[in-house]
Design a protein around this motif. Structure first.
Motif, PDB file in Angstrom:
ATOM      1  N   GLU A 175       1.937   7.824  19.831  1.00 13.44           N
ATOM      2  CA  GLU A 175       2.992   8.675  19.300  1.00 13.44           C
ATOM      3  C   GLU A 175       2.724   8.823  17.807  1.00 13.44           C
ATOM      4  O   GLU A 175       2.492   7.841  17.112  1.00 13.44           O
ATOM      5  N   SER A 179       7.617  12.685  16.645  1.00 16.68           N
ATOM      6  CA  SER A 179       7.782  12.329  18.058  1.00 16.68           C
ATOM      7  C   SER A 179       6.783  13.039  18.974  1.00 16.68           C
ATOM      8  O   SER A 179       7.083  13.336  20.126  1.00 16.68           O
ATOM      9  N   PHE A 180       5.585  13.329  18.463  1.00 22.24           N
ATOM     10  CA  PHE A 180       4.519  13.861  19.306  1.00 22.24           C
ATOM     11  C   PHE A 180       3.960  12.709  20.115  1.00 22.24           C
ATOM     12  O   PHE A 180       3.421  11.750  19.566  1.00 22.24           O
ATOM     13  N   ARG A 181       4.082  12.786  21.420  1.00 24.51           N
ATOM     14  CA  ARG A 181       3.598  11.737  22.315  1.00 24.51           C
ATOM     15  C   ARG A 181       2.623  12.329  23.320  1.00 24.51           C
ATOM     16  O   ARG A 181       2.882  13.389  23.900  1.00 24.51           O
ATOM     17  N   PRO A 183       1.972  11.370  26.412  1.00 26.24           N
ATOM     18  CA  PRO A 183       2.566  11.606  27.732  1.00 26.24           C
ATOM     19  C   PRO A 183       3.415  12.878  27.788  1.00 26.24           C
ATOM     20  O   PRO A 183       3.382  13.616  28.786  1.00 26.24           O
ATOM     21  N   ASP A 184       4.169  13.161  26.714  1.00 29.00           N
ATOM     22  CA  ASP A 184       5.004  14.363  26.700  1.00 29.00           C
ATOM     23  C   ASP A 184       4.153  15.626  26.659  1.00 29.00           C
ATOM     24  O   ASP A 184       4.464  16.627  27.326  1.00 29.00           O
ATOM     25  N   ILE A 185       3.082  15.594  25.863  1.00 29.82           N
ATOM     26  CA  ILE A 185       2.196  16.751  25.786  1.00 29.82           C
ATOM     27  C   ILE A 185       1.548  17.019  27.138  1.00 29.82           C
ATOM     28  O   ILE A 185       1.417  18.174  27.575  1.00 29.82           O
ATOM     29  N   ALA A 187       2.762  16.302  30.088  1.00 33.78           N
ATOM     30  CA  ALA A 187       3.766  16.849  31.004  1.00 33.78           C
ATOM     31  C   ALA A 187       3.998  18.328  30.718  1.00 33.78           C
ATOM     32  O   ALA A 187       4.068  19.156  31.641  1.00 33.78           O
ATOM     33  N   ARG A 188       4.124  18.688  29.442  1.00 32.79           N
ATOM     34  CA  ARG A 188       4.350  20.081  29.073  1.00 32.79           C
ATOM     35  C   ARG A 188       3.137  20.950  29.411  1.00 32.79           C
ATOM     36  O   ARG A 188       3.279  22.144  29.676  1.00 32.79           O
TER      37      ARG A 188
END
Length: 466
Positions: A175, A179-181, A183-185, A187-188
């Protein structure tokens, strides 16, 4: 209280000679609006009894001029970065050399061949202005650019592994700021994250066991903003590349910050380069433009031509593309890298990072006396040894020996912290705000990034201290 309002009319104020000067500078529409606002505010205060006297015509003009002058102050302003963090995310990261500034000015003030092929006379590709330079500097088959490295990672994942699984070590699920993570990238981007290994140790067998028919690619993320030490293990890039290629999969490396030169030649800590990653077998490498590279905000992708072609055909590429100013600046920066022997003198980021503590100490000696004179009696002001850092997640545990100015309240005891906070506010209120850091009972101004000494000293007299 009399019901007669002791205030001039709007027209009377507007017709004053002094107000005509204000109107000539700021325009009639804004001036009329401001006069009305000033008089309305004064009348409202007078009606409730919070103002004892009237507002004369001259006072109204002065107040209007003050408000209009304040409104002219741009929100995005230059500051003196004396925090000791060279690539400070909140303060704009890398500074441009003269070549990049001129390149931006040229495309801002004249038409350019942004998307025009001068040879064929037809529409061209804007990436062409930097692709050949990136190919030359990294040895990659092809390259493309987007608006930042987060976008580069997102686009690569979406284009190459959309609706597929992406395997990455658990110890690399980073991260970063904002809040760039990872896992989130993922998923998106429409990928399914498959994390393998443990936080501190991941082996080749962990990756091999996770590969299936659903796997889209293997991903390695450079942990640029933290370090895991002790009982650790990571899979060498060559082994990951070999495993990926045995299964017909792309191997992608996100370097995060990224640099195109070996920093150790200037005595700085080594940082992995795209050239090294490609030589180790990576099929695609992403890195930033405005960190160690020393250029504008950009996300750079280099690697196999077929993968770059797939990325450029993705509809999201247009949404993430660079504008002409950024391309012009990036091209100018990349050209400097073709002359590595003079890079440390010509590239501001590298020049500031390689500045010696002795040189910075000499700068302290030159700017210290005016500060001591201004703050005499209220604060003690002295030279101090301090440590700078690279910033923006680059080499987070490394420190650079530096010199600065330590300012401490003359009176010890309760209230020291408040006095330092007030002083920090006063420095930020200067015409060109000065940003330092408070540590160990002192406001420290690290002079590593101070090159305009005359500009800094010239505004010391404006420092409002009590």
């Amino acid at each position: 209280m009399s019901n007669q309002s002791p205030f001039p009319s709007v027209d009377r104020v507007l017709n004053l000679p002094a107000m005509q000067v204000v109107i000539a500078r700021f325009g009639r529409a804004r001036s009329v609006e401001t006069v009305r606002a000033v008089l309305d505010e004064a009348r409202a205060a007078w009606r409730v009894g919070s103002a004892g006297g009237s507002l004369c015509e001259e006072e109204a003009v002065v107040r209007c001029a003050e408000l209009l002058e304040a409104s002219e102050q741009p929100s995005l302003r230059p500051v003196f970065n004396l925090t000791g963090t060279v690539l400070h995310t909140n303060l704009g990261r890398a500074l441009f050399p003269a070549e990049a500034v001129q390149a931006v000015m040229d495309v801002l003030t004249k038409p350019s061949n942004l998307e025009f092929d001068l040879d064929s006379g037809r529409r061209g590709d804007r990436d062409v202005h930097v692709e050949e330079l990136l190919r030359q500097l990294t040895g990659a088959e092809a390259a493309t650019v987007v608006n930042n490295n987060a976008a580069a990672v997102f686009l690569a994942l979406n284009a190459l592994a959309g609706r597929k699984e992406v395997i990455v070590s658990r110890g690399e699920l980073i991260e970063i700021g904002g809040s760039f993570r990872i896992p989130d990238i993922m998923a998106r981007a429409g990928c399914r994250l498959i994390e393998v290994g443990t936080t501190n140790r991941t082996h080749l067998r962990d990756f091999a066991a996770a590969i299936s028919t659903k796997t889209g690619l293997l991903l390695k993320v450079h942990t640029s903003n933290y370090a895991i030490v002790g009982f650790t293990a990571a899979v060498p890039e060559q082994e990951l590349a070999r495993l990926a290629h045995e299964h017909g999969l792309p191997f992608v490396i996100d370097l995060g910050s990224g640099t195109l030169v070996d920093l150790s030649r200037w005595g700085l800590p080594a940082e992995p380069t795209p050239q090294q990653a490609l030589a180790a077998g990576a099929d695609l490498v992403s890195f930033s433009g405005d960190k160690l590279l020393g250029g504008p905000q950009a996300g750079i992708l280099v690697g196999r031509r077929d993968l770059i072609d797939r990325i450029k055909k993705n509809p999201l590429k247009r949404a993430l593309r660079l504008d002409k100013m950024t391309l012009a600046a990036l091209e100018a920066i990349l050209r400097l890298y073709r002359d590595p022997d003079r890079l440390a003198q010509r590239l501001p980021t590298l020049r500031l990072l390689t500045r010696t503590a002795e040189d910075i100490g000499l700068a302290v000696g030159r700017v210290l006396p005016p500060l001591q004179e201004k703050l005499a009696g209220s604060y003690s002001v002295s030279l101090c040894a301090c440590s700078s850092q690279i910033g923006s997640g680059s080499l987070p545990v490394e420190r650079l020996a530096s010199r600065g100015i330590a300012i401490r309240p003359a009176r010890k005891g309760r209230g020291e912290g408040t006095a330092l906070e007030k002083l920090a506010v006063a420095f930020r209120a200067l015409p060109i705000p000065v940003i330092g850091r408070i540590e160990e009972g002192a406001l420290v101004l690290d002079l590593r990034c101070l090159e305009d000494e005359a500009g800094f000293v010239a505004q010391v007299t404006h420092l409002a201290v009590s």
